[in-house]
Design an enzyme around this catalytic site. Sequence first.
Site, PDB file in Angstrom:
ATOM      1  N   HIS A   3      -0.031   1.475 -10.569  1.00 50.58           N
ATOM      2  CA  HIS A   3      -0.536   1.655  -8.993  1.00 50.58           C
ATOM      3  C   HIS A   3       0.945   2.564  -8.398  1.00 50.58           C
ATOM      4  O   HIS A   3       1.475   2.837  -9.413  1.00 50.58           O
ATOM      5  CB  HIS A   3       0.083   0.616  -7.749  1.00 50.58           C
ATOM      6  CG  HIS A   3      -0.986  -0.887  -7.972  1.00 50.58           C
ATOM      7  ND1 HIS A   3      -1.722  -1.332  -9.143  1.00 50.58           N
ATOM      8  CD2 HIS A   3      -1.060  -1.169  -6.343  1.00 50.58           C
ATOM      9  CE1 HIS A   3      -2.336  -1.720  -8.208  1.00 50.58           C
ATOM     10  NE2 HIS A   3      -1.954  -1.538  -7.005  1.00 50.58           N
ATOM     11  N   GLU A   6       1.640   4.390  -3.787  1.00 49.73           N
ATOM     12  CA  GLU A   6       0.599   4.363  -2.806  1.00 49.73           C
ATOM     13  C   GLU A   6       1.614   4.380  -1.889  1.00 49.73           C
ATOM     14  O   GLU A   6       1.746   3.088  -1.358  1.00 49.73           O
ATOM     15  CB  GLU A   6       0.284   2.979  -3.465  1.00 49.73           C
ATOM     16  CG  GLU A   6      -0.840   1.945  -2.566  1.00 49.73           C
ATOM     17  CD  GLU A   6      -0.607   0.778  -1.977  1.00 49.73           C
ATOM     18  OE1 GLU A   6      -1.404   0.271  -1.844  1.00 49.73           O
ATOM     19  OE2 GLU A   6      -0.717   0.040  -3.934  1.00 49.73           O
ATOM     20  N   ASP A 102      -8.506  -2.930  -4.272  1.00 52.54           N
ATOM     21  CA  ASP A 102      -7.579  -3.438  -5.023  1.00 52.54           C
ATOM     22  C   ASP A 102      -7.236  -4.928  -4.085  1.00 52.54           C
ATOM     23  O   ASP A 102      -6.687  -5.759  -5.063  1.00 52.54           O
ATOM     24  CB  ASP A 102      -6.758  -2.704  -4.751  1.00 52.54           C
ATOM     25  CG  ASP A 102      -5.292  -3.205  -4.811  1.00 52.54           C
ATOM     26  OD1 ASP A 102      -5.294  -3.135  -6.090  1.00 52.54           O
ATOM     27  OD2 ASP A 102      -4.316  -2.681  -3.870  1.00 52.54           O
ATOM     28  N   TRP A 108      -2.986  -7.975   2.802  1.00 51.40           N
ATOM     29  CA  TRP A 108      -3.339  -6.501   2.734  1.00 51.40           C
ATOM     30  C   TRP A 108      -4.770  -6.047   2.653  1.00 51.40           C
ATOM     31  O   TRP A 108      -5.170  -5.159   3.637  1.00 51.40           O
ATOM     32  CB  TRP A 108      -2.305  -5.979   1.063  1.00 51.40           C
ATOM     33  CG  TRP A 108      -1.460  -5.949   0.937  1.00 51.40           C
ATOM     34  CD1 TRP A 108       0.241  -4.690   0.780  1.00 51.40           C
ATOM     35  CD2 TRP A 108      -0.631  -6.802   0.361  1.00 51.40           C
ATOM     36  NE1 TRP A 108       0.633  -5.753   0.968  1.00 51.40           N
ATOM     37  CE2 TRP A 108       0.360  -6.870   0.485  1.00 51.40           C
ATOM     38  CE3 TRP A 108      -1.619  -8.752  -0.865  1.00 51.40           C
ATOM     39  CZ2 TRP A 108       1.521  -7.811  -0.486  1.00 51.40           C
ATOM     40  CZ3 TRP A 108       0.030  -9.273  -0.380  1.00 51.40           C
ATOM     41  CH2 TRP A 108       0.731  -8.701  -0.564  1.00 51.40           C
TER      42      TRP A 108
END
Length: 217
Positions: A3, A6, A102, A108
């Site tokens: 990741h 982000e 994701d 999220w």
Amino acid sequence: DLHCDETDDPNSRHILWVCREKLQREFPRHVLAGHCTAMHSYPSDVAEDSIHQIVRSGVQVVANPLDNIVLQGRGDGYPRRRGITRIPELIAAGATVGLGHDSIMDPWYPLGRGHLVDAASMLIHVAQMTRPPEIERVYRLMVDDNHAPFGGPPRLEVGEEANFLVHSVCTPTDVLRTRAVPRWVVRQGVVVAETPPQISEVLGEALRPGLLGPEPS
């Protein structure tokens, strides 16, 4: 598989570190940087340098459009940033890119179906890749570019493992426009999932949602 950046912060430039480390350490395996949403907020000169380093190093950048569009820009007033990394510019520069999802159903992103075509459709919209060649290029992200970490896409040849999807619509554009679910999923020669096409009856005539003309045979 990292990741990376982000965030909406234009000063987050870890992608440059990833590219540098890949070149200095001569990593023998594929290196993938997911998200890279800060690049959406970079000044043009920083974005151009970052894209150059990505191409030079061979790091693959993968956008996660469904997650990115709901998580990025939340602290903005208006106008509000979309927060998707610069996929069209990366493609134009010759970078290896891809798209993913994701989260399926979590705090999220609570609205996922586990269907990559949804993510591809969102990328087309937010990156404004709506010209026919661009739509087909997004389709190829799913069937070609996304397989780069695994040595390339499965080969449809006699003697190879039979791993593929069979759709009930005829073109890549129709797959993305209708967000079609595969008719069959074949894994190592075995049908592991089957979804009959949805049929609606309108004024006594059987129609496929989103498709015009007679039902394809």
